[in-house]
Design a protein around this motif. Structure first.
Motif, PDB file in Angstrom:
ATOM      1  N   THR A  61     -50.287 -32.477  23.288  1.00  0.00           N
ATOM      2  CA  THR A  61     -49.249 -33.216  22.635  1.00  0.00           C
ATOM      3  C   THR A  61     -49.462 -34.728  22.976  1.00  0.00           C
ATOM      4  O   THR A  61     -49.500 -35.535  22.103  1.00  0.00           O
ATOM      5  N   ILE A 104     -49.974 -37.006  19.499  1.00  0.00           N
ATOM      6  CA  ILE A 104     -49.207 -38.161  19.438  1.00  0.00           C
ATOM      7  C   ILE A 104     -50.114 -39.374  19.219  1.00  0.00           C
ATOM      8  O   ILE A 104     -49.851 -40.554  18.399  1.00  0.00           O
ATOM      9  N   GLN A 133     -41.794 -25.654  21.325  1.00  0.00           N
ATOM     10  CA  GLN A 133     -41.410 -26.638  22.353  1.00  0.00           C
ATOM     11  C   GLN A 133     -40.984 -28.018  21.632  1.00  0.00           C
ATOM     12  O   GLN A 133     -40.074 -28.973  22.111  1.00  0.00           O
ATOM     13  N   ASN A 140     -42.489 -30.563  21.425  1.00  0.00           N
ATOM     14  CA  ASN A 140     -42.645 -32.027  22.156  1.00  0.00           C
ATOM     15  C   ASN A 140     -43.343 -33.245  21.469  1.00  0.00           C
ATOM     16  O   ASN A 140     -42.910 -34.097  21.678  1.00  0.00           O
ATOM     17  N   ALA A 141     -44.082 -32.915  20.507  1.00  0.00           N
ATOM     18  CA  ALA A 141     -44.790 -34.067  19.511  1.00  0.00           C
ATOM     19  C   ALA A 141     -43.673 -34.597  18.807  1.00  0.00           C
ATOM     20  O   ALA A 141     -43.469 -35.621  18.438  1.00  0.00           O
ATOM     21  N   SER A 190     -40.216 -34.503  19.718  1.00  0.00           N
ATOM     22  CA  SER A 190     -39.375 -35.371  20.403  1.00  0.00           C
ATOM     23  C   SER A 190     -39.918 -36.557  21.191  1.00  0.00           C
ATOM     24  O   SER A 190     -39.373 -37.433  21.385  1.00  0.00           O
ATOM     25  N   GLY A 191     -41.425 -36.444  21.442  1.00  0.00           N
ATOM     26  CA  GLY A 191     -42.002 -37.634  22.111  1.00  0.00           C
ATOM     27  C   GLY A 191     -41.963 -38.706  20.875  1.00  0.00           C
ATOM     28  O   GLY A 191     -42.550 -39.960  21.419  1.00  0.00           O
ATOM     29  N   LYS A 245     -35.845 -35.996  15.881  1.00  0.00           N
ATOM     30  CA  LYS A 245     -35.096 -34.770  16.236  1.00  0.00           C
ATOM     31  C   LYS A 245     -34.547 -34.027  15.065  1.00  0.00           C
ATOM     32  O   LYS A 245     -33.663 -34.536  14.429  1.00  0.00           O
ATOM     33  N   VAL A 261     -49.683 -43.048  34.354  1.00  0.00           N
ATOM     34  CA  VAL A 261     -48.481 -42.905  34.278  1.00  0.00           C
ATOM     35  C   VAL A 261     -47.805 -43.239  33.010  1.00  0.00           C
ATOM     36  O   VAL A 261     -46.774 -42.640  32.534  1.00  0.00           O
ATOM     37  N   SER A 269     -47.206 -40.914  30.470  1.00  0.00           N
ATOM     38  CA  SER A 269     -46.198 -39.866  30.667  1.00  0.00           C
ATOM     39  C   SER A 269     -44.768 -40.550  30.673  1.00  0.00           C
ATOM     40  O   SER A 269     -43.779 -39.655  30.559  1.00  0.00           O
ATOM     41  N   GLU A 270     -44.791 -41.880  30.671  1.00  0.00           N
ATOM     42  CA  GLU A 270     -43.486 -42.403  30.675  1.00  0.00           C
ATOM     43  C   GLU A 270     -43.017 -42.571  29.148  1.00  0.00           C
ATOM     44  O   GLU A 270     -41.762 -42.589  28.571  1.00  0.00           O
ATOM     45  N   PRO A 297     -43.327 -40.983  26.190  1.00  0.00           N
ATOM     46  CA  PRO A 297     -42.356 -40.110  25.497  1.00  0.00           C
ATOM     47  C   PRO A 297     -40.754 -40.058  25.705  1.00  0.00           C
ATOM     48  O   PRO A 297     -39.974 -39.944  24.811  1.00  0.00           O
ATOM     49  N   SER A 298     -40.426 -40.655  26.854  1.00  0.00           N
ATOM     50  CA  SER A 298     -38.850 -40.901  26.973  1.00  0.00           C
ATOM     51  C   SER A 298     -38.180 -41.943  26.400  1.00  0.00           C
ATOM     52  O   SER A 298     -37.090 -42.264  26.273  1.00  0.00           O
ATOM     53  N   GLU A 354     -41.951 -34.511  35.104  1.00  0.00           N
ATOM     54  CA  GLU A 354     -42.181 -35.107  33.832  1.00  0.00           C
ATOM     55  C   GLU A 354     -41.097 -34.863  32.723  1.00  0.00           C
ATOM     56  O   GLU A 354     -40.571 -34.084  32.844  1.00  0.00           O
ATOM     57  N   TYR A 355     -41.224 -36.012  31.846  1.00  0.00           N
ATOM     58  CA  TYR A 355     -40.303 -36.092  30.791  1.00  0.00           C
ATOM     59  C   TYR A 355     -40.032 -34.590  30.029  1.00  0.00           C
ATOM     60  O   TYR A 355     -39.248 -33.995  29.712  1.00  0.00           O
ATOM     61  N   TYR A 356     -41.462 -34.248  29.357  1.00  0.00           N
ATOM     62  CA  TYR A 356     -41.417 -32.901  28.508  1.00  0.00           C
ATOM     63  C   TYR A 356     -40.840 -31.748  29.440  1.00  0.00           C
ATOM     64  O   TYR A 356     -40.234 -30.935  28.818  1.00  0.00           O
TER      65      TYR A 356
END
Ligand SMILES: Nc1ncnc2c1ncn2[C@@H]1O[C@H](COP(=O)(O)OP(=O)(O)OP(=O)(O)O)[C@@H](O)[C@H]1O
Ligand SMILES: Nc1ncnc2c1ncn2[C@@H]1O[C@H](COP(=O)(O)OP(=O)(O)OP(=O)(O)O)[C@@H](O)[C@H]1O
Ligand SMILES: [Mg+2]
Ligand SMILES: [Mg+2]
Lengths: 257, 257
Positions: A17, A21, A42, A44-45, A47-48, A52, A218, A221-222, A224-225, B152-154
């Motif tokens: 994912t 993205i 899931q 994820n792509a 929501s990232g 929605k 890091v 991984s931050e 997507p939020s 992690e977020y996901y």
């Protein structure tokens, strides 16, 4: 002439994912018309990127089952003019059983995509961590497969299963399917394990291994939020640099072939 | 009285297999008779302990389809007297479609397990990263579910889908199924992201969140290439300490209830 690339690996958590993205965003920053399809329940792509899809939106679920035409499912991403997304949604969980009842169940995505794919330079498909009908649909619709590979022991082990599946799909369903490349992800130069796995992968894949390596970072991984790809979240990060380099490498490979 | 615990989360790469192997080993070090069942076609739990089932071995595949009795599939692990393993193998990939044809397809594991489960104090089931029939079989055979959750977020996002699936299984297939607990994995105290996700999880799960946290520790990802659980690979490592503490916490929880 559009390039349809499935991003697949049945091993979980290897960076499928994150690659889908950020490569899609990097290609669109390079002004390539890019369509990102999320075929993972899931989602994820989706929501990232902050897409929605609630019950009123058309998602890949309706498209695969033929309940809606694909044009209605295509969404824009504000800020990236050349990027479009077909979102997924949790209701896709039931699709594998429903698809199983259809004739030509492996070709649903290929058929739906045929009407729009030439509007794009690149179509990327983010797959779930399994080799079920959803991933098979992506492998049949695609011309090539990009395999993210985490620099870990289990990730190396899983490649045999993936390659034998690709071979089976090539023989029975999609003779034109090729391996686009293997991408090392979450590489940490301080760890021997990363170096060992990278060496093994080089031996195994030779020039099919991308020169670009995605380092553990890091910021990736931050992002997507904050519902942003890395180049909009932190353009100065290693992650942004890595994915822009990957896009460049893929575009240059295309020019050569 | 045996405790059957499924280790499940459809999000990929969150530490299901690492938890299954190392918790099983820690319980057996505490002299609890422990059976580890690998129901993932990737067979990572099997290979992580060096149990390579070739075509002559009976695996969970033959047991689920009723082609062999479960006793024939149980293997020992040299060095851990109280540990037994039922291995998986790549041929399990086809099982979801084959199981789909059977009556009572969700109960295959539960039925097979009923003849041996009382020989053990703990039965742990390592699940694949999906919510298909293999994971459903594990959730029906289990009394409780242990959910590893990466910081992690996901990983946080995916919990909604998992909990709604647990709820569905409780209503229709296994009313006795409960949440054993949520385990934070790959926690890195230097990262804000880890702290934020841990806080969210605490709010969401309260006392269902284990006190034990599994820290990110490269020794855990090195151990499988030596076919050893962490306490035999590096007993002094953080990973070994974390999983021994987890086993202690689970055993003490059992004494209380
Ligand atoms: N290079 C990187 N550096 C740091 N973290 C990363 C990197 N790439 C991915 N991640 C993080 O690792 C986790 C797994 O990545 P991701 O979800 O993209 O993998 P996946 O293969 O799509 O997982 P799944 O199998 O569940 O679909 C995510 O939390 C992601 O944010
Ligand atoms: N606490 C930890 N510290 C460092 N690495 C870890 C830790 N836990 C797991 N890993 C590594 O992270 C990767 C993912 O873990 P693992 O394979 O156990 O997850 P999983 O949920 O079983 O994956 P899948 O969804 O594919 O079944 C593996 O390479 C493993 O070695
Ligand atoms: Mg993914
Ligand atoms: Mg696993």
């Amino acid at each position: 002439m559009s390039r349809v690339i499935a991003i697949a690996n049945q091993k979980g958590g290897v960076g499928k994912t994150t690659t889908a993205i950020n490569l899609a965003a990097a290609l669109s920053v390079a002004e390539k018309r890019t369509l990102l399809i999320d075929i993972d329940p899931q989602a994820n792509a989706s929501s990232g990127l902050g897409v929605k899809a609630d019950n009123s939106h058309v998602t890949i679920y309706e498209v695969l089952l033929g309940n809606s035409n694909i044009e209605n499912s295509i969404m824009e991403y504000p800020g990236l003019e050349y990027l479009r997304i077909i979102p997924s949604q949790i209701r896709l969980v039931g699709a594998e059983l429903e698809l199983g009842q259809l004739d030509e169940r492996e070709y649903c995505l290929k058929k739906a995509l045929s009407t729009v794919k030439d509007d794009y330079d690149y179509v990327l498909i983010d797959c779930p961590p399994s080799l079920g009908l959803l991933t098979i649909n992506a492998l049949v619709a695609a011309q090539s497969v990009l395999v993210p590979m985490q620099c870990e022991y289990y990730a190396l082990e899983g490649l045999g299963l993936l390659l034998s599946t690709l071979h089976r799909v090539q023989q029975k369903l999609n003779p034109g399917l090729s391996l686009e490349g293997v991408l090392l992800t979450m590489f940490d130069r301080r760890l021997n394990l990363s170096l060992q796995v990278a060496e093994e992968a080089k031996k195994y894949f030779g020039n099919k291994l991308y020169n670009t390596i995605i380092f553990r970072n890091v910021r990736l991984s931050e992002a997507p939020s904050f519902e942003k790809p890395i180049m909009l979240y932190d353009i100065k990060s290693t992650g942004a640099e890595n994915y822009l380099n990957l896009a460049k490498e893929i575009i240059l490979n295309d020019k050569k072939s």
